[in-house]
Design an enzyme around this catalytic site. Structure first.
Site, PDB file in Angstrom:
ATOM      1  N   ASP A  30      20.872  15.217 -18.185  1.00 22.40           N
ATOM      2  CA  ASP A  30      19.713  14.423 -18.572  1.00 22.40           C
ATOM      3  C   ASP A  30      20.185  13.113 -19.193  1.00 22.40           C
ATOM      4  O   ASP A  30      21.321  13.011 -19.671  1.00 22.40           O
ATOM      5  CB  ASP A  30      18.873  15.241 -19.560  1.00 22.40           C
ATOM      6  N   ASP A  32      17.808  10.277 -21.192  1.00 25.83           N
ATOM      7  CA  ASP A  32      17.171   9.936 -22.468  1.00 25.83           C
ATOM      8  C   ASP A  32      17.197  11.108 -23.435  1.00 25.83           C
ATOM      9  O   ASP A  32      16.784  12.220 -23.089  1.00 25.83           O
ATOM     10  CB  ASP A  32      15.709   9.521 -22.237  1.00 25.83           C
TER      11      ASP A  32
END
Length: 217
Positions: A30, A32
């Site tokens: 991932d 953010d």
């Protein structure tokens, strides 16, 4: 799965990796809130958007980091709707609230424009992330970045923060018909990795798609 946000403890070069990486041949990471703290970028772009919506009602610091942090994590559309809902509840006048809610399309377009202009300016890589990615790479894992961000924003941010060289692919935004927490999207990420004999390690996203090939690619 473990988040690289905490990599100063578990993914730092001076500490052992927290899992047996030999059972994986790829990692889906991932962006953010996992590799990069981007809340500051969101806050700046959203506040500039609100000023354009109603200069009389909104200053350049209407939203703070704590407020925006509670809204991020489900894509731009959700974020804009959450902000407008927040404005509706806290607006100084009923008229400004009504105007804000009715202006979603305009708000979304202006947010995207402002975000493009400031992408990466108020964000920072979490401590230990670079070391963690290097450790995964040295262990022979193919790295793919999973993100809600529009692809151009994601690639620009990764390059700006010196992380782009770790990833063979970056997927998100228009690539997926559904948002990243849903199993379907994660399985599609696994499919993009191609035929494999081992499962993929998921880092940072809320659903584990460590499904062996060939069922999930």
């Amino acid at each position: 799965m473990t988040s690289l946000k905490h990599s100063a403890l578990v993914f730092h070069a001076r500490t052992p990796l927290p899992v047996n990486l030999s059972q994986y041949d790829a990692a889906i990471v991932d962006l953010d809130g996992t590799m990069v703290d981007t809340v500051g970028d969101f806050v700046l772009a959203l506040n500039r958007m609100l000023v354009e919506l109603s200069p009389r009602d909104f200053s350049g610091n209407t939203l703070d980091n704590a407020t925006v942090s509670r809204m991020v994590g489900q894509g731009s559309e959700h974020l804009i709707k959450a902000v407008l809902n927040h404005v509706q509840v806290h607006a100084k006048s009923a008229q400004s609230a009504i105007d804000s809610i009715a202006s979603y399309d305009f708000a979304y377009a202006r947010y995207q424009a402002h975000y493009a202009a400031i992408n990466g300016q108020r964000s920072a890589v979490y401590p230990g992330v670079t070391e963690g990615l290097r450790g995964l790479q040295q262990a022979g894992l193919k790295l793919v970045c999973l993100t809600y961000k529009p692809l151009a924003f994601a690639r620009s941010l990764l390059k700006m923060k010196g992380l782009d060289g770790f990833f063979s692919e970056v997927y998100g935004g228009v690539y997926f018909e559904r948002t990243t927490p849903e199993p379907w999207s994660l399985l599609q990420h696994c499919e993009f990795l191609g035929p494999r004999a081992a499962p993929a390690l998921l880092i940072g996203a809320p659903i584990n798609c460590s499904t062996p090939a060939p069922d999930a690619g």
